[in-house]
Design a protein around this motif. Structure first.
Motif, PDB file in Angstrom:
ATOM      1  N   LYS A 129       0.835  -1.207   0.000  1.00 12.59           N
ATOM      2  CA  LYS A 129       0.000   0.000   0.000  1.00 12.59           C
ATOM      3  C   LYS A 129       0.868   1.256   0.000  1.00 12.59           C
ATOM      4  CE  LYS A 129      -3.837   2.223   2.456  1.00 12.59           C
ATOM      5  NZ  LYS A 129      -4.856   2.059   3.527  1.00 12.59           N
ATOM      6  N   HIS A 130       1.930   1.241   0.778  1.00  8.95           N
ATOM      7  CA  HIS A 130       2.831   2.397   0.816  1.00  8.95           C
ATOM      8  C   HIS A 130       3.556   2.562  -0.521  1.00  8.95           C
ATOM      9  CE1 HIS A 130       5.395   5.473   2.523  1.00  8.95           C
ATOM     10  NE2 HIS A 130       6.480   4.805   2.175  1.00  8.95           N
ATOM     11  N   HIS A 131       3.848   1.463  -1.178  1.00  7.08           N
ATOM     12  CA  HIS A 131       4.596   1.524  -2.432  1.00  7.08           C
ATOM     13  C   HIS A 131       3.716   1.808  -3.651  1.00  7.08           C
ATOM     14  CE1 HIS A 131       8.786   0.602  -1.417  1.00  7.08           C
ATOM     15  NE2 HIS A 131       8.246   0.056  -0.340  1.00  7.08           N
ATOM     16  N   THR A 132       2.438   2.038  -3.421  1.00  7.88           N
ATOM     17  CA  THR A 132       1.627   2.545  -4.532  1.00  7.88           C
ATOM     18  C   THR A 132       2.065   3.969  -4.884  1.00  7.88           C
ATOM     19  OG1 THR A 132      -0.083   3.302  -2.987  1.00  7.88           O
ATOM     20  CG2 THR A 132      -0.379   1.115  -3.982  1.00  7.88           C
ATOM     21  N   LEU A 133       2.797   4.607  -3.979  1.00  5.12           N
ATOM     22  CA  LEU A 133       3.389   5.914  -4.265  1.00  5.12           C
ATOM     23  C   LEU A 133       4.792   5.686  -4.821  1.00  5.12           C
ATOM     24  CD1 LEU A 133       2.257   7.969  -1.131  1.00  5.12           C
ATOM     25  CD2 LEU A 133       1.217   7.882  -3.404  1.00  5.12           C
ATOM     26  N   VAL A 134       4.857   5.413  -6.111  1.00  2.27           N
ATOM     27  CA  VAL A 134       6.139   5.210  -6.774  1.00  2.27           C
ATOM     28  C   VAL A 134       6.936   6.509  -6.773  1.00  2.27           C
ATOM     29  CG1 VAL A 134       7.266   4.523  -8.927  1.00  2.27           C
ATOM     30  CG2 VAL A 134       5.115   3.426  -8.221  1.00  2.27           C
ATOM     31  N   VAL A 135       6.228   7.603  -6.894  1.00  4.94           N
ATOM     32  CA  VAL A 135       6.828   8.936  -6.814  1.00  4.94           C
ATOM     33  C   VAL A 135       6.329   9.563  -5.521  1.00  4.94           C
ATOM     34  CG1 VAL A 135       7.048  11.184  -7.929  1.00  4.94           C
ATOM     35  CG2 VAL A 135       6.876   9.111  -9.325  1.00  4.94           C
ATOM     36  N   PRO A 136       7.115   9.476  -4.443  1.00 11.60           N
ATOM     37  CA  PRO A 136       6.656   9.961  -3.138  1.00 11.60           C
ATOM     38  C   PRO A 136       6.443  11.472  -3.107  1.00 11.60           C
ATOM     39  CG  PRO A 136       8.583   8.523  -2.927  1.00 11.60           C
ATOM     40  CD  PRO A 136       8.447   8.875  -4.376  1.00 11.60           C
ATOM     41  N   TYR A 137       5.568  11.898  -2.232  1.00 11.08           N
ATOM     42  CA  TYR A 137       5.406  13.321  -1.949  1.00 11.08           C
ATOM     43  C   TYR A 137       5.155  13.488  -0.460  1.00 11.08           C
ATOM     44  CZ  TYR A 137       0.544  11.836  -2.895  1.00 11.08           C
ATOM     45  OH  TYR A 137      -0.646  11.166  -2.938  1.00 11.08           O
TER      46      TYR A 137
END
Length: 245
Positions: A129-137
């Motif tokens: 679930k956390h890695h659905t943000l491939v481009v973090p913000y």
């Protein structure tokens, strides 16, 4: 007693206020013409498969758990008679407490973080679930499955607090600083003069590697130092390339 309870309430709520305030600062900076300082081109955020509204909701849920656990922890310490033992330490003593707290938190998060990657079931149903943000913000820093948020962040914070012997007052500053560091690591920007980049090798570029497919088995350390990655052979350095204006 009322003062102690006020400090406990502040210790539970201030890190949340810090999270959204510091995140908002990065959102504002990201809206400016700072593309050359972005770790990813502006359009790359489309790679994320979760909406910003969903991220906000997920973070708020985790922070609700965080408040409940923090208040319970402070109450336990006070009722157990430990509050009297946690008098304000000397400067050297306070530094020692911070070193212990950072060491415990880094150790807990490294091994728990690495485990949720190694365990295929936990990665698929929890950590992915956390890695659905491939481009973090910035405000996606605490976007996790509630179970992961509880184990890695909330329990890790509680252990560092108890092991260090901090008072609730000192905990306010420690947890707020850890919050700032976590947001900074996910901000997606490499701004010149950022003091956190000068103080810590674990920074936005270092952690961004972990969010990419090629680096998902490296750079597990968080939030402060990279010592465990170096010791355990999971360290992957970063290279910054200057983007054309």
């Amino acid at each position: 007693m009322e003062l102690a309870r006020s400090e406990e309430t502040l210790g539970a709520l201030l890190p949340i206020a810090v999270y959204w305030t510091y995140s908002a600062l990065y959102v504002l900076l990201g809206s400016l013409s700072l593309d050359k300082y972005r770790l990813h081109p502006r359009g790359d955020e489309a790679k994320n498969i979760v909406s910003r509204a969903t991220v906000v909701k997920g973070v708020l849920i985790q922070q609700a758990f965080q408040v409940v656990v923090a208040l319970g922890l402070f109450t336990f310490v006070r009722n157990d008679g430990q509050a009297t033992k946690r008098a304000q330490p000397s400067v050297i003593g306070a530094v020692g407490q911070w070193v212990v707290a950072m060491g415990v938190l880094d150790t807990w998060q490294y091994f728990m973080h690495r485990y949720v990657h190694v365990n295929k079931f936990l990665y698929k149903h929890v950590h992915s679930k956390h890695h659905t943000l491939v481009v973090p913000y910035s405000f996606g820093a605490l976007y996790n499955h509630p179970l992961e948020g509880l184990i890695l962040d909330t329990v890790g914070g509680a252990l560092s607090f108890l092991a260090s012997g901090m008072s609730a007052r000192d905990g306010i500053f420690f947890f707020s600083s850890a919050t700032i560091k976590t947001v900074d690591d996910h901000c997606g920007l490499w701004l010149p003069g950022n003091p956190l980049h000068a103080l810590f090798g674990n920074n936005s570029a270092y952690h961004d590697i972990h969010h990419q497919l090629y680096g998902s088995k490296c750079n597990f350390s968080q939030p402060f130092f990279v010592a465990w990655d170096r010791i355990m052979g999971t360290y992957m350095p970063y290279t910054l390339e200057k983007r054309k204006d």
